[in-house]
Design an enzyme around this catalytic site. Structure first.
Site, mmCIF file in Angstrom:
data_model
loop_
_atom_site.group_PDB
_atom_site.id
_atom_site.type_symbol
_atom_site.label_atom_id
_atom_site.label_comp_id
_atom_site.label_asym_id
_atom_site.label_seq_id
_atom_site.Cartn_x
_atom_site.Cartn_y
_atom_site.Cartn_z
ATOM 1 C CB CYS A 166 -1.064 -0.046 1.205
ATOM 2 S SG CYS A 166 -2.122 -1.602 1.196
ATOM 3 C CG HIS A 171 -3.340 3.318 2.913
ATOM 4 N ND1 HIS A 171 -3.554 3.209 1.550
ATOM 5 C CD2 HIS A 171 -3.223 2.358 3.492
ATOM 6 C CE1 HIS A 171 -3.997 2.099 1.476
ATOM 7 N NE2 HIS A 171 -3.583 1.278 2.450
ATOM 8 C CG ASN A 199 -6.529 -0.814 1.468
ATOM 9 O OD1 ASN A 199 -5.871 -0.241 0.744
ATOM 10 N ND2 ASN A 199 -6.215 -1.447 2.703
HETATM 11 O O1 UT7 Z 1 -3.711 -1.328 3.741
HETATM 12 C C1 UT7 Z 1 -2.669 -1.952 4.262
HETATM 13 C C2 UT7 Z 1 -2.828 -1.884 5.862
HETATM 14 N N1 UT7 Z 1 -4.104 -2.726 6.299
HETATM 15 C C3 UT7 Z 1 -4.721 -2.098 7.050
HETATM 16 O O2 UT7 Z 1 -4.340 -1.021 7.810
HETATM 17 C C4 UT7 Z 1 -5.889 -2.999 7.978
HETATM 18 C C5 UT7 Z 1 -5.858 -2.847 9.238
HETATM 19 N N2 UT7 Z 1 -6.902 -3.618 10.012
HETATM 20 C C6 UT7 Z 1 -8.037 -3.069 10.116
HETATM 21 O O3 UT7 Z 1 -8.568 -2.312 9.287
HETATM 22 C C7 UT7 Z 1 -9.030 -3.704 10.755
HETATM 23 O O4 UT7 Z 1 -8.449 -4.780 11.750
HETATM 24 C C8 UT7 Z 1 -10.110 -4.715 10.007
HETATM 25 C C9 UT7 Z 1 -11.164 -4.040 9.569
HETATM 26 C C10 UT7 Z 1 -9.423 -5.558 9.412
HETATM 27 C C11 UT7 Z 1 -10.896 -5.564 11.167
HETATM 28 O O5 UT7 Z 1 -11.648 -4.877 12.181
HETATM 29 P P1 UT7 Z 1 -11.520 -5.097 13.742
HETATM 30 O O6 UT7 Z 1 -12.293 -4.353 14.431
HETATM 31 O O7 UT7 Z 1 -9.885 -5.349 13.936
HETATM 32 O O8 UT7 Z 1 -11.841 -6.613 13.863
HETATM 33 P P2 UT7 Z 1 -11.245 -8.159 14.153
HETATM 34 O O9 UT7 Z 1 -10.418 -8.640 13.385
HETATM 35 O O10 UT7 Z 1 -10.989 -7.913 15.597
HETATM 36 O O11 UT7 Z 1 -12.772 -9.083 14.066
HETATM 37 C C12 UT7 Z 1 -13.624 -8.819 15.093
HETATM 38 C C13 UT7 Z 1 -14.824 -9.691 14.655
HETATM 39 C C14 UT7 Z 1 -14.807 -11.094 14.647
HETATM 40 O O12 UT7 Z 1 -15.319 -11.861 15.182
HETATM 41 P P3 UT7 Z 1 -15.251 -12.562 16.517
HETATM 42 O O13 UT7 Z 1 -14.287 -13.570 16.558
HETATM 43 O O14 UT7 Z 1 -15.242 -11.342 17.470
HETATM 44 O O15 UT7 Z 1 -16.594 -13.197 16.880
HETATM 45 C C15 UT7 Z 1 -14.369 -11.181 13.246
HETATM 46 O O16 UT7 Z 1 -14.787 -12.519 12.964
HETATM 47 O O17 UT7 Z 1 -15.481 -9.212 13.348
HETATM 48 C C16 UT7 Z 1 -15.654 -10.491 12.645
HETATM 49 N N3 UT7 Z 1 -15.407 -10.042 11.144
HETATM 50 C C17 UT7 Z 1 -16.593 -9.751 10.617
HETATM 51 N N4 UT7 Z 1 -17.844 -9.747 10.881
HETATM 52 C C18 UT7 Z 1 -18.565 -9.276 10.007
HETATM 53 C C19 UT7 Z 1 -14.662 -10.046 10.481
HETATM 54 N N5 UT7 Z 1 -14.870 -9.600 9.231
HETATM 55 C C20 UT7 Z 1 -16.003 -9.395 9.312
HETATM 56 C C21 UT7 Z 1 -17.090 -8.852 8.515
HETATM 57 N N6 UT7 Z 1 -18.282 -9.048 8.677
HETATM 58 N N7 UT7 Z 1 -16.685 -8.861 7.128
#
Ligand code: UT7
Length: 322
Positions: free
Chosen positions: A113, A249, A279
């Site tokens: 990115c 970004h 993204n």
């Molecule tokens: O561009 C390059 C760099 N990339 C980034 O900077 C990305 C950085 N990370 C992020 O933007 C965030 O971490 C994400 C958007 C990817 C994820 O958000 P989060 O608040 O960190 O969620 P998480 O990974 O902690 O997941 C929370 C919950 C999980 O369920 P449980 O285990 O708590 O039951 C996931 O399974 O959300 C669930 N989950 C979803 N639920 C509905 C993950 N993806 C989804 C989804 N829809 N699409």
């Protein structure tokens, strides 16, 4: 002293738009989850037969027109991308040839990115060294072609697009200060498991998907971006209060809000495209820059900080006057 200055911008977004509602039909997700956790509402997805160079060419034509330059004026082409058309020839040579740019220095670089920030920094150095006078610099990605559409952790995040700038030599800045960083100790937190010399035979099988530990990526992104923004301002002798705009970004609205807070900037001074583009990896910063310039918010003479963070990890920032 020779400086470099952005004198034209352009962007291209594929026709097809996928909304959060469309994704609700494919994976177990909701519009509400995607909006609140990421800020994304819709993203553009390239056509099956569309390549990254196709998108670059459209964005470049707009940027060249904006800058009032012809193909003959350009003496350098650099593309930041993780998704080039082919392993070789280099995507920048394809773009150079199709745009009718005479033979010149043309190459791409891959910094996930952060690809555009790395490309812009490189072009700035060539111009400052007197090795180039007018560079076409792009950030572009067909990242959706790497996506596993059954993986809700990643398929809701990304989109395709291309952004281009024309960077010319100038007797005043222009680009004031560039800072790049990378640390491979984080490689397992965000990667794609296939490449030219590793696991190539398995690419495109069910095992192929972007691997990301989102939570951990998030934390390091906020930390490293904060550090590099401070370094960049300090190096240039500029205070946070002097900044007119942040062009970040567009990975996640919450990362962007954390950056704005750290810089004491209200969100009204931040160019946001994450809601419309998702993204788009290396394309996100040049497309956001183009959006801000074309809708009249970013004006000549203003002080702008651009920053990005991506797989590797890589990170970088550019401070400039428009
Ligand atoms: O561009 C390059 C760099 N990339 C980034 O900077 C990305 C950085 N990370 C992020 O933007 C965030 O971490 C994400 C958007 C990817 C994820 O958000 P989060 O608040 O960190 O969620 P998480 O990974 O902690 O997941 C929370 C919950 C999980 O369920 P449980 O285990 O708590 O039951 C996931 O399974 O959300 C669930 N989950 C979803 N639920 C509905 C993950 N993806 C989804 C989804 N829809 N699409």
């Amino acid at each position: 002293m020779t400086y470099s200055r952005i004198v034209g911008t352009g962007r291209y977004l594929p026709e097809r738009i996928m909304t959060n509602a469309d994704l609700e039909k494919i994976v177990d997700t909701s519009d509400e989850w995607i909006r609140t956790r990421t800020g994304v509402e819709r993203r553009h997805v390239c056509a099956e037969d569309q390549t990254t160079s196709d998108m670059c060419i459209e964005a470049a034509k707009v940027a060249m027109d904006d800058a009032g330059v012809t193909p003959e004026d350009i003496d350098m082409v650099i593309t930041g991308t993780t998704t080039p058309d082919l392993i070789f020839p280099n995507i920048s040579t394809i773009i150079q040839h199709k745009l009718g740019i005479p033979a010149c220095t043309a190459f791409s670089l891959e910094a996930a990115c952060t690809g555009f920030i790395y490309a812009l920094t490189t072009a700035d150095k060539f111009i400052k060294a007197g090795e180039a006078k007018c560079a076409l610099v792009m950030g572009a990605e067909c990242i959706t072609k790497l996506i596993d559409w059954s993986d809700r952790n990643t398929c809701v995040l990304f989109g395709d697009g291309a952004g281009a700038v024309i960077l010319k030599s100038s007797d005043k800045p222009g680009i004031i200060s560039c800072h790049l960083g990378a640390d491979g100790q984080y490689k397992d937190l965000l990667y794609y498991p296939f490449g030219a010399s590793k696991n190539l035979a398995a690419a495109g099988t069910d095992a192929g998907k972007i691997m990301m530990t989102g939570n951990d990526v998030f934390k390091v992104a906020v930390k490293k971006l904060g550090q590099i923004a401070s370094e960049t301002l300090e190096d240039a002798g500029v205070t946070k209060e002097e900044l007119d705009w942040l062009v970040p970004h567009q990975a996640n609205i919450r990362i962007i809000q954390a950056m704005a807070k750290r810089l004491d900037m209200p969100m009204e001074k931040v160019i946001l495209t994450v809601q419309d583009h998702g993204n788009t990896s290396a394309a996100s910063v040049p497309m956001a820059l183009d959006v801000g310039i074309r809708d009249g918010r970013l004006k000549p003479g203003q002080l702008i900080l651009m920053e990005a963070f991506g797989g590797g990890f890589t990170w970088g920032s550019v401070l400039m006057r428009l």
